[in-house]
Design an enzyme around this catalytic site. Structure first.
Site, PDB file in Angstrom:
ATOM      1  N   TYR A  50     -16.831   1.549  -8.683  1.00 53.16           N
ATOM      2  CA  TYR A  50     -18.235   1.522  -9.103  1.00 53.16           C
ATOM      3  C   TYR A  50     -18.968   2.751  -8.583  1.00 53.16           C
ATOM      4  O   TYR A  50     -19.736   3.402  -9.310  1.00 53.16           O
ATOM      5  CB  TYR A  50     -18.898   0.243  -8.581  1.00 53.16           C
ATOM      6  N   HIS A  51     -18.718   3.101  -7.325  1.00 53.53           N
ATOM      7  CA  HIS A  51     -19.365   4.259  -6.729  1.00 53.53           C
ATOM      8  C   HIS A  51     -18.942   5.549  -7.421  1.00 53.53           C
ATOM      9  O   HIS A  51     -19.775   6.409  -7.740  1.00 53.53           O
ATOM     10  CB  HIS A  51     -19.029   4.338  -5.245  1.00 53.53           C
ATOM     11  N   HIS A  52     -17.641   5.692  -7.679  1.00 55.56           N
ATOM     12  CA  HIS A  52     -17.142   6.889  -8.343  1.00 55.56           C
ATOM     13  C   HIS A  52     -17.813   7.100  -9.702  1.00 55.56           C
ATOM     14  O   HIS A  52     -18.251   8.212 -10.030  1.00 55.56           O
ATOM     15  CB  HIS A  52     -15.634   6.782  -8.538  1.00 55.56           C
ATOM     16  N   LYS A  57     -16.464   6.635  -1.213  1.00 54.43           N
ATOM     17  CA  LYS A  57     -17.260   7.800  -0.975  1.00 54.43           C
ATOM     18  C   LYS A  57     -18.644   7.574  -1.533  1.00 54.43           C
ATOM     19  O   LYS A  57     -18.853   6.868  -2.482  1.00 54.43           O
ATOM     20  CB  LYS A  57     -16.636   9.017  -1.636  1.00 54.43           C
ATOM     21  N   VAL A  58     -19.561   8.293  -0.956  1.00 58.16           N
ATOM     22  CA  VAL A  58     -20.954   8.089  -1.260  1.00 58.16           C
ATOM     23  C   VAL A  58     -21.571   9.361  -1.776  1.00 58.16           C
ATOM     24  O   VAL A  58     -21.268  10.422  -1.328  1.00 58.16           O
ATOM     25  CB  VAL A  58     -21.713   7.649  -0.027  1.00 58.16           C
TER      26      VAL A  58
END
Length: 316
Positions: free
Chosen positions: A149-151, A314-315
């Protein structure tokens, strides 16, 4: 050639030729014409990772230790360089021009070739960073929702924001470069079988949570500046603010949940203790038995699963 306005740029001790040659108008034109391709990339990404999981379901996991060391080292070096080339601009603007300029004026792209170049690389880097997930799939580690989801959301938001020259993005870029510098360095060491203290993993997650809080605050300030100074005074759209604050808040919730489960909940502590004891017992048995090579395989998986959430979340 574009002349930098010295008054709004830091005094760089050295500027590389590739930075000096950066022309932001060309990159913006390309992004405006091509940014929607990001949706195709995300679709392919989803097919690859979930199709890859199905493909690997009944196959042995790959170790990929060598490629993983190289991958994390390269991303660590890139992030460190990016942090060193973008953070001075943010600090310079805050010191000499204040919060309003840092949130509302996109001089970091339009008037600073160094920061502009590394902003462009930052945006482009979100595409190859999708390769992080390939390692998770091939090594048969748990693929959590937060990771993919973050990617996807960071990739889409970064490319969209570059088309607008979103002024507040200077904050997001510097924070991301700095956090990734620490995170990828940590995992390069882990992949190389060094054992950094586990509290460093906790610090990294804390930095990520701090990043989400600051990201939400920047969007609140941007919204306030739009209301008080008018839409023409701040180079950020209300649509962008809405998307950004929704994204950062969702990250905060997911990372806070992970932080609790990994470091505070009784179940998380019990798993870490069990993994530590199993690893210690394995180390004692390794010199005296030939079956260690077989019995150690689950141990690698156990340790990986304990680290997997932080491993590749990762953010932006």
């Amino acid at each position: 050639m574009i002349n930098m306005d010295i008054s709004v740029t830091p005094n760089y001790s050295y500027i590389f030729d590739f930075e000096n040659d950066f022309i932001h108008q060309r990159t913006r034109k390309w992004m405006v014409e091509n940014w929607t391709w990001v949706f195709y990339y995300c679709g392919i990404y989803m097919l690859v990772i979930f199709g890859g999981q199905h493909f690997m379901q009944n196959r042995p996991r790959f170790q990929l230790r060598g490629p993983l060391i190289i991958w994390n080292t390269m991303l660590a070096m890139f992030s460190i360089m990016g942090a060193f080339r973008t953070a001075p601009e943010l600090l310079h603007v805050l010191r000499h021009y204040g919060l309003f300029h840092s949130v509302c004026v996109p001089s970091y792209i339009e008037q600073d070739r160094v920061c502009g170049f590394w902003t462009w690389l930052f945006v482009l880097s979100k595409l190859p960073e999708l390769g992080d997930t390939i390692f998770i799939v091939l090594r048969k580690q748990p693929l959590i929702f937060l990771h993919w989801y973050h990617h996807i959301t960071v990739l889409i938001y970064s490319w969209f924001s570059y088309t607008e020259y979103t002024s507040s993005a200077r904050w997001f870029i510097v924070m991301n470069y700095c956090v990734h510098s620490v995170m990828y360095s940590y995992y390069a060491l882990k992949a190389a079988r060094f054992n950094p203290p586990r509290f460093i993993a906790m610090i990294i997650t804390s930095l990520q949570l701090t990043q989400m809080i600051i990201g939400c605050a920047i969007n609140v300030w941007a919204h306030g500046f739009l209301k008080t100074h008018g839409p023409q005074s701040c180079n950020i759209s209300q649509t962008n603010i809405n998307l950004s604050i929704a994204m950062y808040f969702s990250y905060f919730v997911l990372f806070a949940r992970f932080f609790y489960k990994a470091y505070l909940s009784p179940d998380g502590k019990s798993r870490r203790m069990a993994a530590s004891l199993v690893a210690q017992n394995s180390a004692k048995l390794r010199p005296t038995t030939n079956t260690t090579s077989n019995s150690s395989k689950p141990l690698v998986s156990t340790n990986a699963e304990n680290d997997v959430h932080l491993r590749k979340t990762k953010v932006q």
